[in-house]
Design a protein around this motif. Structure first.
Motif: not given
Length: 829
Positions: A771-789
């Motif tokens: 994921i990149l987010m505004t402003p300036n395409d800043q990186y956003l770290c979100i670690v998904p669950k082991s079994a995402p739905t």
């Protein structure tokens, strides 16, 4: 620190000290002997010990007390303290009983040393714990059960000594080692001599398979105890195998995860119990327990690998000896799941033997091996239990058990009357749900591998084994087939063509594949599946097709399409095995290995994916056991299936063909000569390996990993051009996004799904999920669950795309970013 001396020089020095009559100097010299010999009293050192034992009893007692006074010199070093205690025991041996008991000044320290030993996995021979154990037994004190367990485990080590083995053989109580849940339950249950004899017989299962003599003794025990009693009791033990240790062991930093491994002494008993079960009258619960034992025994443990392949093999051998549909079903199910080479080979042998005995092919035996699990029609069964009705249904990839009361009204929980009056039937239904889930997964994987098998079926046989089968039919009815060249799917109770016309019975049936089909036909079938609300068990109509590129035409004999990637080795290794590839883990040692290969006997071909270990720093680039954590990838090639094997150094370097017995090298086959279906399926496998195993889709690697050396690769993969599977995902999202509850906040642009939140606007990469987010395409770290739905996604045309679920889950969260409560995410917003 004393300098090393030979046994002879110590013998001479000790003789002089004894002649002087100076017991203090005799004790000092004896301690020097102990240090020089490092606890090894064999060979020439025995002559030194003989001199001490030849002392008069009064001098020996004085020597013992002098050695006891010097015990503090051993310090805190465990082995040094144990050698000192062992020396005292050896000096005391030969004194009569009353003298020995009276002159045992370090008895308390000896018992403490043994008590401290109880939490260890094993001990090195030079520590001489067995001498301390022998002294305790001579003093009339039995060793504590945890200490018995350590001695037995130590006696199994490759460098065991005869006196240690001899001590272990003396220790017959308890019959099993304590510390494991299943073994302690067995010790609690086996209180009679006959049950003790059964466990003792199980401990003799040291051969690769049971002999006629072993079976004869086992049958005699079964006759005495009763087969029903043995089955019920032993199955209750096996249900506890693999649980956390009841007595955790002390683990050194460099040691493997011994607390999740099997006790090697008890493992022999598990092998014997598996063999015993194969001698009982066939029952589904026995086959189920043996299959579970095999799987549990192959689960990976850090620093060890599979827990205990020998136990897994015993489970397979036991299943192969049982002549029942349930046992055959377990063998077939395990064959789709097991990746450990030796166990997989045993499974293949067992299934081939059963096929030969029945005059069938291996493929046919796998088809016949799938049980109905009580389903009376395809994907459904009703069971009347008193006034309540249990409805067992297969919904997608899972089995569901629901209930209706006497009036036929659905109820959310199991009726109280059923729990009270029908506990056995209820247990069987719950077991069937678990069995169905396992078998559905196995059969889905088997069907997904059929595209390269070139299989076709007579129509009537296909309907029996696939379309109308109570279990497999739930998968087959969600796939597309060709009947005498006409494509059809199952809807509204019949096989139907693209125009929804019923298709009459035909002659031959094949599994449909999109390779070679017109794009309009593929899209039309996708629309047909969506119109009928059919979710396929794996990608078929949406399956990626890999066509030859101009770059591959230029290279001629190899593809670089999936080169220069960095993969997590162990994840790649497991996934490759599931997809039918053979691979050898790369170790950071001076060794060579073949490429990852998939043999395609129906096509006479062998596919190769060239890989090499990455890194040089032990412990940073490797596991504690020395296997590389990561791989770098190179070419994909094809050879005739019988061509000599290529190999390269594990650490990297040029692949070369290993020739022997005057063999000539064999050139790779030009890619243009590879059948399009084979090329597409092999490249799809490799794309899957990269898509799942690449470090580029790990959201925590934005720093580039060790030393930051992967930062450029992580960025280029995590936000770069989409691969074929990600392109397929993008096409699906084009149809899916307008139906989402957050559709007004989402747009698809190029490689990204754009999501408008209240705090920021986000861009989710369709390949990696990063994921990149505004402003300036800043990186956003979100670690998904082991079994995402995929919440709120509604209809999906196929199962199994984990990354699609990750992307949709992240989109739903970010569209409502003011409701996020996770502190690790909030700190980045």
């Amino acid at each position: 620190m004393n300098s090393f001396r030979t046994p002879r020089s110590h013998t001479d020095r000790l003789r002089n000290r004894i002649a002087d009559g100076d017991i203090a100097r005799v004790a000092d010299e004896a301690l020097r002997v102990m240090d020089s010999s490092r606890g090894s009293w064999g060979g020439g050192w025995e002559r030194v010990l003989d001199q001490l034992r030849a002392l008069p009893a009064e001098d020996r007692r004085a020597l013992l007390h002098t050695l006891a006074d010097r015990f503090h010199q051993a310090g805190d070093d465990t082995e040094a303290r144990c050698r000192h205690l062992a020396l005292c025991v050896l000096v005391a041996e030969g004194l009569d009983g009353s003298e020995r008991l009276a002159d045992d000044p370090l008895a308390a320290e000896r018992r403490k040393a043994l008590d401290d030993l109880a939490r260890r996995q094993s001990f090195w021979y030079a520590a001489r714990f067995e001498i301390l154990g022998r002294a305790e037994l001579a003093a009339g004190r039995p060793l504590p059960a945890p200490v018995v367990a350590v001695v037995r485990r130590a006696a199994l080590d490759a460098y065991r000594a005869d006196d240690l083995v001899g001590l272990a053989r003396q220790l017959t109580d308890p019959v099993l080692n304590v510390g494991e849940a299943w073994a302690e339950q067995a010790l609690s249950d086996a209180t009679t001599p006959d049950w003790q004899a059964l466990l003792a017989h199980a401990l003799t299962a040291t051969a690769s398979k049971p002999t006629a003599k072993w079976d004869k003794q086992a049958r005699a025990l079964l006759d005495t105890l009763g087969t029903d009693s043995v089955r019920e009791t032993v199955l209750s033990w096996l249900a506890l195998v693999g649980r956390p240790r009841t007595l955790p062991l002390e683990r050194q930093e460099w040691e493997p995860d011994i607390n999740n491994a099997y006790d090697p002494y008890n493992a022999t008993a598990l092998r014997g119990l598996a063999w015993l079960l194969s001698l009982l009258p066939p029952r589904p619960d026995v086959a189920r327990a043996l299959g579970a034992l095999a799987e549990t025994s192959l689960k990976k443990v850090a620093g060890i690998g599979p827990r205990n392949p020998k136990v897994a093999n015993a489970g397979v051998i036991a299943l192969a000896r049982i002549d029942s549909e349930a046992a055959l079903a377990e063998l077939a199910r395990l064959a789709t799941r097991v990746t450990y080479k030796n166990t997989a080979k045993l499974l293949d042998t067992a299934l081939e033997a059963r096929a030969t005995a029945l005059g069938l092919s291996r493929e046919e035996i796998e088809e016949l091996a799938v049980p109905a699990y009580g389903l009376t029609e395809t994907g459904r069964a009703e069971h009347r239990l008193g006034e309540a009705t249990a409805l067992l249904e297969v919904r997608g990839s899972r089995a569901v058990l629901s209930w209706r009361n006497a009036a036929g009204k659905p109820v959310k929980t199991v009726p109280v009357a059923v729990k009270r009056d029908h506990p056995d039937e209820l247990k069987d239904l719950k077991t069937a749900v678990k069995d169905i889930d396992k078998m559905l997964s196995a059969q889905s994987e088997r069907l997904d591998r059929q595209f390269l098998a070139r299989r076709s079926w007579p129509y009537a046989l296909w309907r029996e084994r696939y379309l109308d089968h109570p279990l497999v039919g739930t998968l087959a009815r969600r796939l597309l087939w060709t009947v005498d060249g006409t494509t059809a799917g199952y809807a509204d109770g019949e096989l139907r063509t693209l125009s929804d016309d019923p298709l009459p019975p035909g002659t031959r049936v094949e599994l449909w594949h999109p390779a070679g089909r017109e794009a309009a036909e593929i899209v039309a079938w996708r629309d047909w599946l969506e119109r009928h609300g059919i979710t396929q068990p794996f990608k078929q109509a949406h399956r990626e097709i890999y066509l030859l590129t101009d770059a591959e035409r230029a290279t001629g004999t190899y593809s670089n399409r999936f080169a220069a990637h960095v993969l997590r080795q162990h994840q790649f290794h497991s996934l490759a095995a599931i997809r039918g590839w053979h691979n050898k883990l790369r170790l950071c040692v001076d060794d060579s290995a073949p490429p990852a290969t998939r043999e395609l006997p129906r096509w006479g071909l062998r596919a190769e994916y060239w890989i090499e270990g990455d890194g040089e720093e032990y412990g940073v680039d490797t596991t504690d056991s020395g296997s590389y954590l990561r791989l770098r990838t190179d070419q994909v090639r094809f050879y005739p299936i019988d061509a000599p094997q290529n190999s390269a150094h594990c650490c990297g370097g040029e692949y070369a063909m290993w020739l022997r017995d005057g063999q000539d090298p064999v050139d790779p086959i030009p890619l243009k000569d590879i059948p399009p279906l084979v090329l597409s399926e092999v490249l799809r496998d490799v794309d899957l390996f990269v898509g799942v195993s690449s470090i580029g889709n790990d959201p925590t690697w934005q720093d580039g990993g060790p030393g930051g050396r992967f930062r450029e690769y992580w960025t280029s993969y995590g936000f770069g051009e989409l691969n074929q599977s990600a392109e397929t995902r993008r096409l699906l999202l084009e149809r899916l996004v307008p139906r989402l509850a957050i559709a007004d906040r989402c747009t698809l642009e190029g490689r990204f799904l754009h999501v408008r939140g209240d705090r920021h606007t986000y861009k989710i990469h369709l390949g990696s999920g990063n994921i990149l987010m505004t402003p300036n395409d800043q990186y956003l770290c979100i670690v998904p669950k082991s079994a995402p739905t995929a919440p709120g996604a509604g209809y999906l045309p196929y199962e199994g795309d984990r990354m699609l679920s990750v992307i949709l889950s992240k989109a739903m969260m970010l569209a409502a970013d003011t409701k996020i409560t996770d502190p690790s995410i909030l700190s980045q917003l």
